[in-house]
Scaffold this active site. Structure first.
Site, PDB file in Angstrom:
ATOM      1  N   GLY A 365       9.377   2.953 -44.158  1.00 45.08           N
ATOM      2  CA  GLY A 365       8.576   4.139 -43.905  1.00 45.08           C
ATOM      3  C   GLY A 365       7.761   4.004 -42.642  1.00 45.08           C
ATOM      4  O   GLY A 365       8.029   3.168 -41.782  1.00 45.08           O
ATOM      5  N   GLY A 366       6.714   4.836 -42.539  1.00 45.21           N
ATOM      6  CA  GLY A 366       5.921   4.868 -41.321  1.00 45.21           C
ATOM      7  C   GLY A 366       5.122   3.610 -41.079  1.00 45.21           C
ATOM      8  O   GLY A 366       4.822   3.274 -39.936  1.00 45.21           O
ATOM      9  N   PHE A 367       4.756   2.875 -42.156  1.00 47.40           N
ATOM     10  CA  PHE A 367       3.898   1.711 -41.997  1.00 47.40           C
ATOM     11  C   PHE A 367       4.632   0.394 -42.227  1.00 47.40           C
ATOM     12  O   PHE A 367       4.041  -0.659 -42.141  1.00 47.40           O
ATOM     13  CB  PHE A 367       2.713   1.778 -42.961  1.00 47.40           C
ATOM     14  CG  PHE A 367       1.800   2.949 -42.671  1.00 47.40           C
ATOM     15  CD1 PHE A 367       1.589   3.374 -41.378  1.00 47.40           C
ATOM     16  CD2 PHE A 367       1.169   3.610 -43.705  1.00 47.40           C
ATOM     17  CE1 PHE A 367       0.754   4.443 -41.111  1.00 47.40           C
ATOM     18  CE2 PHE A 367       0.333   4.682 -43.450  1.00 47.40           C
ATOM     19  CZ  PHE A 367       0.123   5.102 -42.145  1.00 47.40           C
ATOM     20  N   VAL A 370       9.966  -1.753 -47.404  1.00 50.18           N
ATOM     21  CA  VAL A 370       9.727  -2.006 -48.818  1.00 50.18           C
ATOM     22  C   VAL A 370      10.910  -2.817 -49.352  1.00 50.18           C
ATOM     23  O   VAL A 370      12.068  -2.497 -49.080  1.00 50.18           O
ATOM     24  CB  VAL A 370       9.581  -0.696 -49.615  1.00 50.18           C
ATOM     25  CG1 VAL A 370       9.327  -0.990 -51.090  1.00 50.18           C
ATOM     26  CG2 VAL A 370       8.447   0.143 -49.044  1.00 50.18           C
ATOM     27  N   LYS A 384       5.639  -3.743 -50.402  1.00 55.22           N
ATOM     28  CA  LYS A 384       5.508  -3.027 -49.132  1.00 55.22           C
ATOM     29  C   LYS A 384       4.977  -4.010 -48.088  1.00 55.22           C
ATOM     30  O   LYS A 384       3.896  -4.569 -48.230  1.00 55.22           O
ATOM     31  CB  LYS A 384       4.558  -1.844 -49.262  1.00 55.22           C
ATOM     32  CG  LYS A 384       4.395  -1.070 -47.953  1.00 55.22           C
ATOM     33  CD  LYS A 384       3.228  -0.103 -48.008  1.00 55.22           C
ATOM     34  CE  LYS A 384       3.495   1.068 -48.918  1.00 55.22           C
ATOM     35  NZ  LYS A 384       2.412   2.069 -48.843  1.00 55.22           N
ATOM     36  N   ASP A 481      -0.320  13.050 -47.170  1.00 60.22           N
ATOM     37  CA  ASP A 481       1.011  12.617 -46.724  1.00 60.22           C
ATOM     38  C   ASP A 481       2.015  12.795 -47.868  1.00 60.22           C
ATOM     39  O   ASP A 481       2.892  11.955 -48.073  1.00 60.22           O
ATOM     40  CB  ASP A 481       0.973  11.158 -46.271  1.00 60.22           C
ATOM     41  CG  ASP A 481       2.212  10.776 -45.450  1.00 60.22           C
ATOM     42  OD1 ASP A 481       2.864  11.696 -44.907  1.00 60.22           O
ATOM     43  OD2 ASP A 481       2.526   9.580 -45.372  1.00 60.22           O
TER      44      ASP A 481
END
Length: 539
Positions: A365-367, A370, A384, A481
């Site tokens: 994902g954006g950060f 996972v 994560k 989000d």
């Protein structure tokens, strides 16, 4: 030099026999027990997983010190396996024994989802139910004994009990391998001058579990079949013991005991001569008293000061609970109690995820990415791994700790732990078997399973989660989000809201706020917002 014609024909045959003699095999299994949890079919996914598991156990157990447990596949075709070699077996014997075991087990328990086979040098077990770190003495019926009886049964049994009890204490308290051997030397030299014993538990058991298992299979109160026998053994799935009047294990025994002669006379205690105490002069007595007073005068204040300082330090440490100050966007710093109870070791997470291998990667994902993992206690997790170079990742981690650790709702993903070691920023969540909503919604085939009943169920769950965040939780939170990739689905398609990295915390009475920037992240599946709503409302 001896010519060939001088060699006799029988000797020549013996020589050929020795040259071409094959190495000794493990032999037939001593113990066998098939499972009771159902059967599998030929060429099924379960059979494929079983073959992978057996090959892994056969090749890796000897490299892991003679013990290994492993899991292969996904539910409902998941399979759990364990292999254990006898503690005195070397790597070559271990591999040879397990090689025979993986060939015999599927045949002895044909198409059965579970099996236990035990040999002199190893034990193999597999099942579709998880059995790691649990005591299983259900197969204690696997008992064998020497046909010969001893003459003095009561004394022999007493000596055996004493030996096996000492070996058990050693295996439980002094061996992480849960294995021990012992030798009892009988000083009478007849009719049983030496008795050898062995106990072993699977290494995933705790000391108390190992002790309990050995008690369950009759180590302290041996089965009646073994009473007065020159040798015997009992094998269970989680532990086993054996004793003989001859040495049956390799190497020196862990313990060596000696049985005192029967009816040996107790040594007579001759009265010690009475020696009058030495007399001291008054001057010596006075010097001694002065020395004692000086010692007390110095020691008492020091001890008192030490006690007072300790009490003060304890009071200060209990009053000053560590807090983590994590400022949120546009809000005052939020203080939460220390999250020490959620801390996990980096080594644990590396092992659980196979060092964050690509095979265990669930998505990105954006950060950060996972990964799927399996903790030593058997719990499946999602890890994560926040980007190490992104400042956004740090803010996301702070938000997660502040918010998720305090939020408890069936439609919010549950935080199980965190790790902040070796420059890593890791968040550990409960694992969701059906992954995120976007993996189903944007897949032309998978989205067919989302009939209107399931869609309604997912919508209702998301709504309940948002209502809790907006109105019912102790913190008033706006997610900011919310998208399909941040909605996780459990095994029953129950939705759970995740990823609070951009969430905003508001005051208890605040009902509105004007923001000055656009927030959010791109969809992890590549679908646009138009695609999202088109697929969601598709009939």
């Amino acid at each position: 030099m001896v010519s060939f014609r001088h060699v006799s024909f029988p000797f020549f045959l013996c020589l050929l026999f020795l040259i071409f003699l094959s190495p000794p095999t493990t032999g037939d299994p001593f113990a066998k027990q098939c499972g009771s949890t159902g059967d599998y079919t030929a060429n099924s996914a379960y059979e494929t997983n079983l073959n992978l598991l057996l090959r892994s156990l056969a090749s890796n157990t000897s490299l892991s010190g003679g013990f290994l447990n492993a899991t292969v596949g996904q539910s409902p075709e998941q399979i759990y396996g364990l292999a254990m070699c006898r503690g005195d077996a070397n790597a070559s014997v271990c591999r040879s024994c397990l090689s025979d075991a993986i060939q015999d087990a599927p045949q002895l328990c044909a198409y059965n989802k579970g099996a236990i086979v035990g040999y002199d040098d190893c034990l193999l077990r597999y099942s579709n139910l998880r059995f790691f770190s649990t005591v299983d003495s259900s197969s204690a019926g696997m008992i064998a004994w020497n046909a010969n009886n001893v003459t003095d049964r009561s004394r022999f049994d007493k000596i055996v009990d004493e030996l096996m009890s000492a070996i058990t204490d050693w295996a439980v308290s002094n061996s992480t391998r849960r294995f021990a051997t012992g030798l009892m030397v009988n000083s009478t030299k007849a009719p049983f001058p030496q008795i050898y014993g062995l106990v072993q538990c699977t290494q995933d058991l705790s000391p108390s579990q190992c002790q309990q298992c050995l008690q369950d299979i009759g180590l302290e109160t041996r089965p009646i079949q073994l009473e007065g026998r020159e040798g015997g053994r009992v094998v269970a799935a989680s532990c086993n013991f054996r004793y003989e009047i001859y040495k049956f294990f390799d190497g020196a025994p862990s313990l060596r005991l000696e049985e005192p002669p029967e009816n040996a006379p107790a040594p007579e205690n001759a009265p010690a001569p009475v020696v009058p105490p030495p007399t001291k002069t008054p001057e010596e007595e006075g010097k001694k008293k002065n020395a004692i007073r000086k010692v007390l005068a110095i020691a008492i204040p020091l001890v008192t000061a030490f006690v007072l300082i300790s009490i003060i330090c304890i009071c200060i440490s209990t009053r000053r609970k560590p807090i983590v100050k994590l400022p949120l966007d546009g809000s005052s710093p939020e203080e939460i109690v220390s999250v020490e109870s959620l801390l996990l070791d980096i080594s644990t997470l590396r092992f659980a995820t196979a060092n964050f291998s690509e095979e265990n990667k669930l998505g990105e994902g954006g950060f950060g990415a996972v990964f799927k993992g399996l903790l030593p206690d058997g719990r499946e997790i999602a890890v994560k791994r926040l980007s190490a170079s992104s400042s956004q990742g740090v803010r996301a981690l702070r938000n997660e700790l502040v918010l998720v650790a305090k939020l408890q709702h069936r439609n919010l993903v549950r935080l199980l732990g965190i790790c902040l070691e070796e420059q890593e920023k890791l968040l550990v969540y409960e694992y969701m078997p059906n992954r995120s909503l976007d993996t189903i919604l944007f897949d032309p085939e998978k989205r067919k399973q989302l009939n209107w009943g399931k869609r309604n169920k997912i919508i209702g769950g998301i709504a309940r989660g948002l209502q809790y965040l907006h109105e019912e939780s102790q913190l008033r939170i706006i997610h900011r989000d919310l998208k399909a990739s941040n909605i996780l689905l459990d095994a029953y398609l129950n939705p759970k809201i995740s990823d609070f990295g951009l969430a905003r915390l508001f005051g208890g009475d605040q009902t509105q706020c004007t923001t000055n920037q656009v927030v959010g992240t791109l969809s992890g599946s590549g679908g646009s917002k138009e695609q999202f709503w088109r697929y969601w409302t598709h009939l």
